[in-house]
Design an enzyme around this catalytic site. Structure first.
Site, short mmCIF file in Angstrom:
data_model
loop_
_atom_site.label_atom_id
_atom_site.label_comp_id
_atom_site.label_asym_id
_atom_site.label_seq_id
_atom_site.Cartn_x
_atom_site.Cartn_y
_atom_site.Cartn_z
N HIS A 72 -85.88 44.84 -38.08
CA HIS A 72 -84.98 45.95 -38.42
C HIS A 72 -83.93 46.11 -37.32
CE1 HIS A 72 -87.26 48.27 -41.76
NE2 HIS A 72 -87.40 46.97 -41.88
N TYR A 201 -85.43 58.79 -41.32
CA TYR A 201 -86.04 59.98 -40.74
C TYR A 201 -85.22 61.17 -41.22
CZ TYR A 201 -88.50 57.02 -37.28
OH TYR A 201 -89.31 56.09 -36.67
N PRO A 293 -96.21 60.77 -33.60
CA PRO A 293 -95.72 59.48 -34.12
C PRO A 293 -94.22 59.40 -34.37
CG PRO A 293 -96.91 60.68 -35.82
CD PRO A 293 -97.08 61.46 -34.56
N LYS A 297 -94.07 55.34 -31.01
CA LYS A 297 -94.35 54.83 -29.66
C LYS A 297 -95.82 54.58 -29.33
CE LYS A 297 -90.31 54.34 -28.15
NZ LYS A 297 -90.15 53.30 -29.15
N TYR A 385 -85.70 53.94 -28.64
CA TYR A 385 -86.39 53.55 -29.88
C TYR A 385 -86.83 52.07 -29.82
CZ TYR A 385 -87.69 53.68 -34.80
OH TYR A 385 -88.41 53.64 -35.97
P1 FAD Z 1 -107.41 52.79 -30.82
O1 FAD Z 1 -106.61 52.11 -31.86
O2 FAD Z 1 -107.85 54.17 -31.05
O3 FAD Z 1 -108.65 51.86 -30.52
C1 FAD Z 1 -109.74 52.31 -29.73
C2 FAD Z 1 -110.99 51.61 -30.21
O4 FAD Z 1 -112.07 52.00 -29.39
C3 FAD Z 1 -111.36 52.00 -31.64
O5 FAD Z 1 -111.56 50.85 -32.41
C4 FAD Z 1 -112.62 52.83 -31.48
O6 FAD Z 1 -113.51 52.68 -32.56
C5 FAD Z 1 -113.19 52.26 -30.19
N1 FAD Z 1 -114.04 53.22 -29.47
C6 FAD Z 1 -113.88 54.54 -29.30
N2 FAD Z 1 -114.86 55.07 -28.58
C7 FAD Z 1 -115.68 54.05 -28.27
C8 FAD Z 1 -116.89 53.96 -27.54
N3 FAD Z 1 -117.45 55.05 -26.98
N4 FAD Z 1 -117.49 52.76 -27.41
C9 FAD Z 1 -116.93 51.65 -27.98
N5 FAD Z 1 -115.78 51.69 -28.69
C10 FAD Z 1 -115.17 52.86 -28.83
N6 FAD Z 1 -98.67 55.24 -33.79
C11 FAD Z 1 -97.47 54.94 -34.23
O7 FAD Z 1 -96.67 54.41 -33.44
N7 FAD Z 1 -97.13 55.18 -35.55
C12 FAD Z 1 -98.01 55.76 -36.44
O8 FAD Z 1 -97.69 55.96 -37.60
C13 FAD Z 1 -99.28 56.12 -36.00
N8 FAD Z 1 -100.20 56.70 -36.83
C14 FAD Z 1 -101.44 57.05 -36.33
C15 FAD Z 1 -102.39 57.66 -37.15
C16 FAD Z 1 -103.65 58.04 -36.65
C17 FAD Z 1 -104.67 58.73 -37.55
C18 FAD Z 1 -103.97 57.77 -35.28
C19 FAD Z 1 -105.33 58.15 -34.72
C20 FAD Z 1 -103.02 57.12 -34.49
C21 FAD Z 1 -101.76 56.77 -34.99
N9 FAD Z 1 -100.79 56.13 -34.19
C22 FAD Z 1 -99.57 55.83 -34.65
C23 FAD Z 1 -101.05 55.79 -32.83
C24 FAD Z 1 -101.47 54.32 -32.69
O9 FAD Z 1 -102.18 53.93 -33.82
C25 FAD Z 1 -102.30 54.24 -31.44
O10 FAD Z 1 -101.45 54.54 -30.35
C26 FAD Z 1 -102.98 52.88 -31.23
O11 FAD Z 1 -104.00 52.72 -32.18
C27 FAD Z 1 -103.56 52.79 -29.83
O12 FAD Z 1 -104.38 51.68 -29.73
P2 FAD Z 1 -105.67 51.70 -28.80
O13 FAD Z 1 -106.26 50.34 -28.93
O14 FAD Z 1 -105.30 52.20 -27.46
O15 FAD Z 1 -106.62 52.80 -29.43
C1 PHB Z 2 -95.11 54.05 -39.97
O1 PHB Z 2 -94.59 53.13 -40.63
O2 PHB Z 2 -96.29 54.38 -40.12
C2 PHB Z 2 -94.27 54.77 -38.99
C3 PHB Z 2 -92.99 54.33 -38.74
C4 PHB Z 2 -92.19 55.01 -37.84
C5 PHB Z 2 -92.68 56.13 -37.20
C6 PHB Z 2 -93.97 56.56 -37.43
C7 PHB Z 2 -94.78 55.88 -38.34
O3 PHB Z 2 -91.87 56.80 -36.34
#
Ligand code: FAD
Ligand code: PHB
Length: 396
Positions: A72, A201, A293, A297, A385
């Site tokens: 994009h 947005y 979100p 980021k 962004y």
């Molecule tokens: P996570 O993806 O949370 O991974 C952590 C892992 O650790 C998980 O698999 C979990 O099961 C595991 N874990 C937890 N506790 C334990 C434990 N005690 N022992 C062993 N394993 C454990 N970001 C965006 O940019 N756009 C979005 O649209 C967006 N939507 C989101 C929607 C939701 C519901 C959530 C929760 C987050 C969203 N985010 C979004 C944020 C983005 O998904 C996260 O920043 C990203 O997943 C971070 O990755 P991570 O690996 O640090 O954490």
């Molecule tokens: C998404 O596609 O889930 C998405 C995209 C842009 C955002 C947040 C979520 O700023």
């Protein structure tokens, strides 16, 4: 069991760190609490910064992303009956973002770890870090009813916001900073053609809306909702009607609707934990920070932590240089706070706050008007962004 780096969490942070370390000959084991199906069933982020895209390519997991991901060059801001384009590529000297779902990134990483014989232990419960302030930390966990001890040199806590890593840091060491927003996002995934080739947005008097996508046939839409919203009260028809109301007329007229294949509500929060290091344990990703979100980021910030942490561990093992590990928290936090600022700012600019008066709404419109008529304003937005650069050099 013994390894060099014990990684808690098999989300994108933990798996990417594991893959990068493996490619450099550094042994590691990933302990994930959930089953693989559960992890791969989560619908989360969709927009990848160039820094993450390049990391995935370097980590030999970029092939499918390069084939199926959508580059994009810009996105749209809709407000006050207008739609303005932010030309990311033109404003940043050629930088773009990639639309490719977090679910797919995670799937590619799991496949790569399997193909290379990486050890990812799913359904590992009661994971507990021990002796992190000593030179001999270890993790204990339970798998299939059996308690196991994993000795390691370092622990990477990549275990998300509710993980055990941050919680096992002493209370007098850890400082946390938090803002909880008074609204959430109701998200729908549908097997329909996206309404536009780029993201929209929208700031609307009824609240924020976002049109995003995962592929040319898979759309992701969001509307701002109340925190106590009941999902059962949101039929697909009600969701589509609300979305159409908040979109520019042209987009609403061409929106293709269909049955939702996922529908969920996410709360919005800003959160930072300092420091991101304690003894031989390092926090990365959502374990250390959460962003709302709005600026896309969350996942990208997790990736920059992994960038700094992996380089620091590689320097430690290959050059006996501990500078990167010593400076990890400071280096990572400098980028974290800037992304926190951008996500907070964009959230504040685009949402309707419950206590928002007419004056506040006018201020939002004036800021959006200024921003989209000023090259400096649009450049600042575009630079953030597409993602601020990673800090390079020995000072890490
Ligand atoms: P996570 O993806 O949370 O991974 C952590 C892992 O650790 C998980 O698999 C979990 O099961 C595991 N874990 C937890 N506790 C334990 C434990 N005690 N022992 C062993 N394993 C454990 N970001 C965006 O940019 N756009 C979005 O649209 C967006 N939507 C989101 C929607 C939701 C519901 C959530 C929760 C987050 C969203 N985010 C979004 C944020 C983005 O998904 C996260 O920043 C990203 O997943 C971070 O990755 P991570 O690996 O640090 O954490
Ligand atoms: C998404 O596609 O889930 C998405 C995209 C842009 C955002 C947040 C979520 O700023």
């Amino acid at each position: 069991m013994k390894t060099q780096v014990g990684i808690i969490g098999g989300g994108p942070s933990g798996l990417l760190l594991s893959q990068i370390l493996h490619l450099q000959g550094i042994e590691n084991v990933v302990l994930e609490r959930q089953s693989r199906d559960y992890v791969l069933g989560r619908i989360r982020a969709g927009v990848l910064e160039q820094g993450l895209v390049e990391m995935l390519r370097d980590a030999q997991v970029g092939e499918r992303m390069d084939r199926e991901g959508l580059i994009h060059d810009g996105f749209h801001l809709a407000f006050g009956g207008r739609t303005e384009r932010i030309d990311l590529k033109g404003l940043t000297g050629g930088k773009t973002v990639m639309v490719y779902g977090q679910t797919e990134v995670t799937r590619d990483l799991y496949n790569a770890r399997d193909d290379m014989g990486g050890l990812v232990i799913d359904e590992a419960t009661d994971v507990t870090p021990h002796d992190i302030e000593t030179d001999a930390p270890y993790l204990t966990f339970v798998k299939s009813g059996l308690e196991t001890r994993l000795d390691c040199d370092f622990i990477a806590a990549c275990d998300g916001f509710h993980g055990v890593g941050r919680q096992s840091m002493p209370k007098n060491v850890l400082k946390t900073y938090e803002r909880v927003y008074p609204f959430g996002w109701l998200g729908v995934l549908s097997r329909t053609r996206p309404v536009d080739e780029e993201l929209i947005y929208a700031n609307h008097a009824r609240g924020f809306a976002l049109c995003s996508m995962r592929s040319p046939t898979l759309s992701r839409y969001y509307v701002q909702c109340a925190l106590d919203e009941n999902l059962d009260e949101w039929s697909d028809d009600r969701f589509w009607d609300e979305l159409k109301t908040r979109l520019p007329e042209a987009a609403a007229a061409t929106l293709v609707t269909g049955p939702s294949i996922e529908k969920s509500i996410a709360p919005l929060r800003s959160f930072v934990a300092e420091p991101m290091t304690h003894g031989r344990m390092f926090l990365a990703g959502d374990a250390a920070h959460i962003v709302p979100p709005t600026g896309a980021k969350g996942l990208n910030l997790a990736a920059s932590d992994v960038y700094y942490l992996s380089r620091a561990l590689i320097a430690q093992y290959q050059k006996d240089d501990e500078t990167g590990l010593k400076n990890y928290s400071k280096t990572a936090l400098s980028r974290v706070w800037k992304a926190e600022r951008f996500s907070w700012w964009m959230t504040t600019l685009m949402h309707k706050f419950p206590d928002q008066g007419v004056f506040d709404a006018k201020m939002q419109q004036a800021e959006l008007d200024y921003l989209t008529s000023s090259k400096a304003g649009m450049t600042a937005m575009a630079e953030n962004y597409v993602g601020l650069p990673y800090q390079e050099g020995d000072e890490q």
